[in-house]
Design a protein around this motif. Structure first.
Motif, PDB file in Angstrom:
ATOM      1  N   GLU A 259      14.226   4.182   4.395  1.00  0.00           N
ATOM      2  CA  GLU A 259      15.087   3.203   5.068  1.00  0.00           C
ATOM      3  C   GLU A 259      14.281   2.272   5.966  1.00  0.00           C
ATOM      4  O   GLU A 259      14.640   1.115   6.146  1.00  0.00           O
ATOM      5  CB  GLU A 259      16.163   3.912   5.909  1.00  0.00           C
ATOM      6  N   ILE A 260      13.192   2.801   6.546  1.00  0.00           N
ATOM      7  CA  ILE A 260      12.346   1.989   7.421  1.00  0.00           C
ATOM      8  C   ILE A 260      10.897   2.162   6.982  1.00  0.00           C
ATOM      9  O   ILE A 260      10.417   3.285   6.834  1.00  0.00           O
ATOM     10  CB  ILE A 260      12.504   2.395   8.907  1.00  0.00           C
ATOM     11  N   VAL A 261      10.212   1.033   6.773  1.00  0.00           N
ATOM     12  CA  VAL A 261       8.804   1.068   6.371  1.00  0.00           C
ATOM     13  C   VAL A 261       8.023   0.094   7.237  1.00  0.00           C
ATOM     14  O   VAL A 261       8.452  -1.042   7.461  1.00  0.00           O
ATOM     15  CB  VAL A 261       8.623   0.687   4.882  1.00  0.00           C
ATOM     16  N   PHE A 262       6.878   0.545   7.716  1.00  0.00           N
ATOM     17  CA  PHE A 262       5.956  -0.311   8.463  1.00  0.00           C
ATOM     18  C   PHE A 262       4.777  -0.643   7.558  1.00  0.00           C
ATOM     19  O   PHE A 262       4.090   0.265   7.067  1.00  0.00           O
ATOM     20  CB  PHE A 262       5.447   0.403   9.719  1.00  0.00           C
ATOM     21  N   GLY A 263       4.549  -1.927   7.324  1.00  0.00           N
ATOM     22  CA  GLY A 263       3.400  -2.384   6.556  1.00  0.00           C
ATOM     23  C   GLY A 263       2.380  -2.989   7.507  1.00  0.00           C
ATOM     24  O   GLY A 263       2.611  -4.073   8.050  1.00  0.00           O
ATOM     25  N   ILE A 264       1.276  -2.283   7.735  1.00  0.00           N
ATOM     26  CA  ILE A 264       0.298  -2.691   8.744  1.00  0.00           C
ATOM     27  C   ILE A 264      -1.042  -2.982   8.069  1.00  0.00           C
ATOM     28  O   ILE A 264      -1.557  -2.158   7.309  1.00  0.00           O
ATOM     29  CB  ILE A 264       0.121  -1.586   9.808  1.00  0.00           C
ATOM     30  N   GLY A 265      -1.590  -4.150   8.330  1.00  0.00           N
ATOM     31  CA  GLY A 265      -2.867  -4.490   7.716  1.00  0.00           C
ATOM     32  C   GLY A 265      -3.254  -5.925   7.994  1.00  0.00           C
ATOM     33  O   GLY A 265      -2.484  -6.694   8.579  1.00  0.00           O
ATOM     34  N   PRO A 266      -4.465  -6.310   7.593  1.00  0.00           N
ATOM     35  CA  PRO A 266      -4.980  -7.648   7.885  1.00  0.00           C
ATOM     36  C   PRO A 266      -4.279  -8.740   7.101  1.00  0.00           C
ATOM     37  O   PRO A 266      -3.494  -8.482   6.188  1.00  0.00           O
ATOM     38  CB  PRO A 266      -6.461  -7.547   7.488  1.00  0.00           C
ATOM     39  N   ALA A 267      -4.583  -9.987   7.458  1.00  0.00           N
ATOM     40  CA  ALA A 267      -3.996 -11.141   6.788  1.00  0.00           C
ATOM     41  C   ALA A 267      -4.345 -11.142   5.300  1.00  0.00           C
ATOM     42  O   ALA A 267      -5.431 -10.732   4.908  1.00  0.00           O
ATOM     43  CB  ALA A 267      -4.517 -12.426   7.438  1.00  0.00           C
ATOM     44  N   GLY A 268      -3.392 -11.580   4.487  1.00  0.00           N
ATOM     45  CA  GLY A 268      -3.652 -11.736   3.070  1.00  0.00           C
ATOM     46  C   GLY A 268      -3.404 -10.513   2.220  1.00  0.00           C
ATOM     47  O   GLY A 268      -3.710 -10.512   1.027  1.00  0.00           O
ATOM     48  N   THR A 269      -2.841  -9.446   2.779  1.00  0.00           N
ATOM     49  CA  THR A 269      -2.601  -8.227   2.012  1.00  0.00           C
ATOM     50  C   THR A 269      -1.221  -8.202   1.360  1.00  0.00           C
ATOM     51  O   THR A 269      -0.858  -7.216   0.724  1.00  0.00           O
ATOM     52  CB  THR A 269      -2.776  -6.981   2.907  1.00  0.00           C
ATOM     53  N   GLY A 270      -0.451  -9.268   1.513  1.00  0.00           N
ATOM     54  CA  GLY A 270       0.846  -9.365   0.848  1.00  0.00           C
ATOM     55  C   GLY A 270       1.957  -8.600   1.524  1.00  0.00           C
ATOM     56  O   GLY A 270       3.003  -8.339   0.911  1.00  0.00           O
ATOM     57  N   LYS A 271       1.777  -8.250   2.788  1.00  0.00           N
ATOM     58  CA  LYS A 271       2.779  -7.447   3.505  1.00  0.00           C
ATOM     59  C   LYS A 271       4.160  -8.110   3.488  1.00  0.00           C
ATOM     60  O   LYS A 271       5.164  -7.502   3.104  1.00  0.00           O
ATOM     61  CB  LYS A 271       2.347  -7.228   4.963  1.00  0.00           C
TER      62      LYS A 271
ATOM     63  N   ILE B   8       5.999 -11.162 -10.050  1.00  0.00           N
ATOM     64  CA  ILE B   8       5.531 -10.637  -8.767  1.00  0.00           C
ATOM     65  C   ILE B   8       5.299  -9.149  -8.969  1.00  0.00           C
ATOM     66  O   ILE B   8       6.222  -8.406  -9.312  1.00  0.00           O
ATOM     67  CB  ILE B   8       6.552 -10.877  -7.642  1.00  0.00           C
ATOM     68  N   LEU B   9       4.081  -8.709  -8.789  1.00  0.00           N
ATOM     69  CA  LEU B   9       3.732  -7.314  -8.998  1.00  0.00           C
ATOM     70  C   LEU B   9       2.593  -6.936  -8.063  1.00  0.00           C
ATOM     71  O   LEU B   9       1.887  -7.806  -7.560  1.00  0.00           O
ATOM     72  CB  LEU B   9       3.356  -7.058 -10.450  1.00  0.00           C
ATOM     73  N   PRO B  10       2.429  -5.648  -7.790  1.00  0.00           N
ATOM     74  CA  PRO B  10       1.334  -5.241  -6.907  1.00  0.00           C
ATOM     75  C   PRO B  10      -0.008  -5.532  -7.548  1.00  0.00           C
ATOM     76  O   PRO B  10      -0.181  -5.342  -8.757  1.00  0.00           O
ATOM     77  CB  PRO B  10       1.563  -3.735  -6.742  1.00  0.00           C
ATOM     78  N   LYS B  11      -0.962  -5.979  -6.741  1.00  0.00           N
ATOM     79  CA  LYS B  11      -2.291  -6.295  -7.255  1.00  0.00           C
ATOM     80  C   LYS B  11      -3.338  -5.276  -6.818  1.00  0.00           C
ATOM     81  O   LYS B  11      -4.487  -5.368  -7.241  1.00  0.00           O
ATOM     82  CB  LYS B  11      -2.700  -7.700  -6.802  1.00  0.00           C
ATOM     83  N   THR B  12      -2.944  -4.348  -5.958  1.00  0.00           N
ATOM     84  CA  THR B  12      -3.861  -3.294  -5.527  1.00  0.00           C
ATOM     85  C   THR B  12      -3.084  -1.988  -5.429  1.00  0.00           C
ATOM     86  O   THR B  12      -1.852  -1.979  -5.379  1.00  0.00           O
ATOM     87  CB  THR B  12      -4.481  -3.598  -4.146  1.00  0.00           C
ATOM     88  N   LEU B  13      -3.799  -0.872  -5.383  1.00  0.00           N
ATOM     89  CA  LEU B  13      -3.139   0.421  -5.258  1.00  0.00           C
ATOM     90  C   LEU B  13      -2.464   0.557  -3.896  1.00  0.00           C
ATOM     91  O   LEU B  13      -1.430   1.219  -3.765  1.00  0.00           O
ATOM     92  CB  LEU B  13      -4.152   1.543  -5.474  1.00  0.00           C
ATOM     93  N   GLY B  14      -3.046  -0.080  -2.882  1.00  0.00           N
ATOM     94  CA  GLY B  14      -2.417  -0.073  -1.563  1.00  0.00           C
ATOM     95  C   GLY B  14      -1.073  -0.786  -1.595  1.00  0.00           C
ATOM     96  O   GLY B  14      -0.087  -0.319  -1.001  1.00  0.00           O
ATOM     97  N   GLN B  15      -1.017  -1.918  -2.278  1.00  0.00           N
ATOM     98  CA  GLN B  15       0.242  -2.646  -2.415  1.00  0.00           C
ATOM     99  C   GLN B  15       1.265  -1.832  -3.207  1.00  0.00           C
ATOM    100  O   GLN B  15       2.457  -1.866  -2.900  1.00  0.00           O
ATOM    101  CB  GLN B  15      -0.002  -3.987  -3.098  1.00  0.00           C
ATOM    102  N   LYS B  16       0.798  -1.094  -4.221  1.00  0.00           N
ATOM    103  CA  LYS B  16       1.703  -0.246  -4.989  1.00  0.00           C
ATOM    104  C   LYS B  16       2.310   0.838  -4.103  1.00  0.00           C
ATOM    105  O   LYS B  16       3.515   1.106  -4.178  1.00  0.00           O
ATOM    106  CB  LYS B  16       0.943   0.380  -6.169  1.00  0.00           C
ATOM    107  N   SER B  17       1.496   1.448  -3.255  1.00  0.00           N
ATOM    108  CA  SER B  17       1.998   2.471  -2.326  1.00  0.00           C
ATOM    109  C   SER B  17       3.029   1.872  -1.371  1.00  0.00           C
ATOM    110  O   SER B  17       4.030   2.513  -1.024  1.00  0.00           O
ATOM    111  CB  SER B  17       0.839   3.076  -1.527  1.00  0.00           C
ATOM    112  N   TYR B  18       2.793   0.645  -0.954  1.00  0.00           N
ATOM    113  CA  TYR B  18       3.700  -0.073  -0.057  1.00  0.00           C
ATOM    114  C   TYR B  18       5.059  -0.281  -0.737  1.00  0.00           C
ATOM    115  O   TYR B  18       6.112  -0.006  -0.143  1.00  0.00           O
ATOM    116  CB  TYR B  18       3.056  -1.409   0.289  1.00  0.00           C
ATOM    117  N   ILE B  19       5.063  -0.718  -1.986  1.00  0.00           N
ATOM    118  CA  ILE B  19       6.307  -0.933  -2.730  1.00  0.00           C
ATOM    119  C   ILE B  19       7.048   0.379  -2.932  1.00  0.00           C
ATOM    120  O   ILE B  19       8.275   0.457  -2.769  1.00  0.00           O
ATOM    121  CB  ILE B  19       6.009  -1.610  -4.080  1.00  0.00           C
ATOM    122  N   GLN B  20       6.319   1.431  -3.280  1.00  0.00           N
ATOM    123  CA  GLN B  20       6.949   2.737  -3.470  1.00  0.00           C
ATOM    124  C   GLN B  20       7.579   3.246  -2.183  1.00  0.00           C
ATOM    125  O   GLN B  20       8.668   3.842  -2.206  1.00  0.00           O
ATOM    126  CB  GLN B  20       5.910   3.737  -3.985  1.00  0.00           C
ATOM    127  N   ALA B  21       6.906   2.999  -1.051  1.00  0.00           N
ATOM    128  CA  ALA B  21       7.454   3.414   0.247  1.00  0.00           C
ATOM    129  C   ALA B  21       8.757   2.671   0.544  1.00  0.00           C
ATOM    130  O   ALA B  21       9.719   3.260   1.052  1.00  0.00           O
ATOM    131  CB  ALA B  21       6.430   3.160   1.348  1.00  0.00           C
TER     132      ALA B  21
END
Length: 334
Positions: A129-141, A111-124
């Motif tokens: 302590e609190i992270v909001f992942g906001i985006g359309p369906a299928g982005t792996g949130k 399991i690894l990030p497939k886009t730079l946006g997903q990488k930023s999400y994992i780093q966040a």
């Protein structure tokens, strides 16, 4: 008009060339179509024919693909299209970070990030302590949040995982559901179970739940609790009311981390009800320790038609004189 040129890339690995070309040369056809070049396999090398600027882009694409293959990352259609698009937009420098593995599934799948946006999400998630992942369906949130939760549990950074979502019907009236309380709420929580089973495997998932290491419950069950030493995921947060969102966020205890995911273009609340997810982006946007990550259609990792569907809906909404649904999504990023 530019002259037609040739460039040879030395690969010296026929197996790698086969992976780059893909089944029935489907990968090569995609690269040729995108950059208007011709690719030929010559012994253990790849020859590129075309205009100089296009050759450079095709060469960079092939180099990035070889890098992924060397890291034992499957070269599927999604990875191919993302690399091509990143090269085309001049954003290929950060693609090396996509090789960092989050964890492994029960079947040994990375399991690894497939886009730079997903990488930023994992780093966040790693640093807040609190992270909001906001985006359309299928982005792996949700899936990536789940993977990070399992990783934290395996490392004993938390003592339990708590998964929750509001029990709101998605445009349907399900009426009276038979069975006990658990059977009534399970349909709403099924996507969370599916992700858990994929990452941990059904047997391990059941064992963790029996030991109380994993809890899956409707959002209403969170009221009145203080959740210490926990990794908490609130899914489908666009369907929370502002009151529910406040209630959930104030459950956070010591040693805990909360990830809130949602898609503000798919709100199923009754007409006239405000979304707690939209409102909270305005209230907490400048709070230290809280980060908002906005994923886009570029981060969609489902079938390529999902990206096209999202674009088509956005284009259709743009043509309407009414305010488009995704308008709120645009506003909350300002």
């Amino acid at each position: 008009m530019e002259l037609i040129n040739e460039k040879v890339i030395e690969v010296n690995d026929t197996e790698k060339i086969m992976k780059i070309f893909g089944k029935f040369d489907e990968n090569v056809k995609e690269i040729e179509k995108k950059f208007n070049v011709r690719l030929l396999a010559r012994e253990s090398n790849i020859k590129i024919i075309g205009e100089e600027n296009n050759i450079e882009k095709a060469e960079l694409t092939i180099v990035k693909l070889m890098d992924l293959i060397s890291s034992n990352i499957a070269l599927d259609a999604q990875n191919l299209n993302y690399v091509i698009e990143s090269v085309e937009k001049g954003e290929s420098e950060g693609l090396e970070s996509l090789k960092e593995i989050v964890c492994y599934t029960a079947r040994g799948k990375k399991i690894l990030p497939k886009t730079l946006g997903q990488k930023s999400y994992i780093q966040a998630i790693e640093k807040n302590e609190i992270v909001f992942g906001i985006g359309p369906a299928g982005t792996g949130k949700t899936y990536l949040a789940m993977a990070m939760a399992v990783k934290a549990l395996r490392r004993e950074e938390v003592s339990r995982i708590i998964l929750t979502r509001p029990a709101v019907e998605a445009g349907e009236k399900l009426g009276f559901l038979p069975g006990d309380l658990q059977e009534k709420v399970d349909p709403y929580l099924r996507p969370l179970y599916d992700a858990l089973h994929d990452i941990l495997g059904p047997e391990a998932c059941l064992k963790y739940r029996e030991k109380g290491l994993i809890e899956v419950a409707p959002l209403a069950y969170m009221r009145g609790r203080t959740l210490d030493d926990s990794f908490i995921i609130l899914d489908e947060a666009q369907n929370t009311t502002p009151e529910q969102m406040k209630m959930f966020l104030t459950r956070l205890g010591f040693g805990s981390k909360a990830i809130i995911t949602g898609d503000v273009t798919q709100i199923d609340l009754p007409t006239g009800k405000d979304s707690g997810l939209i409102r909270v982006t305005k209230i907490l946007k400048d709070i230290e320790g809280i980060e908002f990550i906005y994923l886009t259609q570029r981060d969609v990792v489902r079938h390529k038609l999902v990206q096209r569907i999202i674009r088509a809906y956005e284009a259709y909404e743009d043509k309407l004189s009414k305010p488009k649904i995704s308008g709120d999504y645009d506003k909350i990023q300002d």
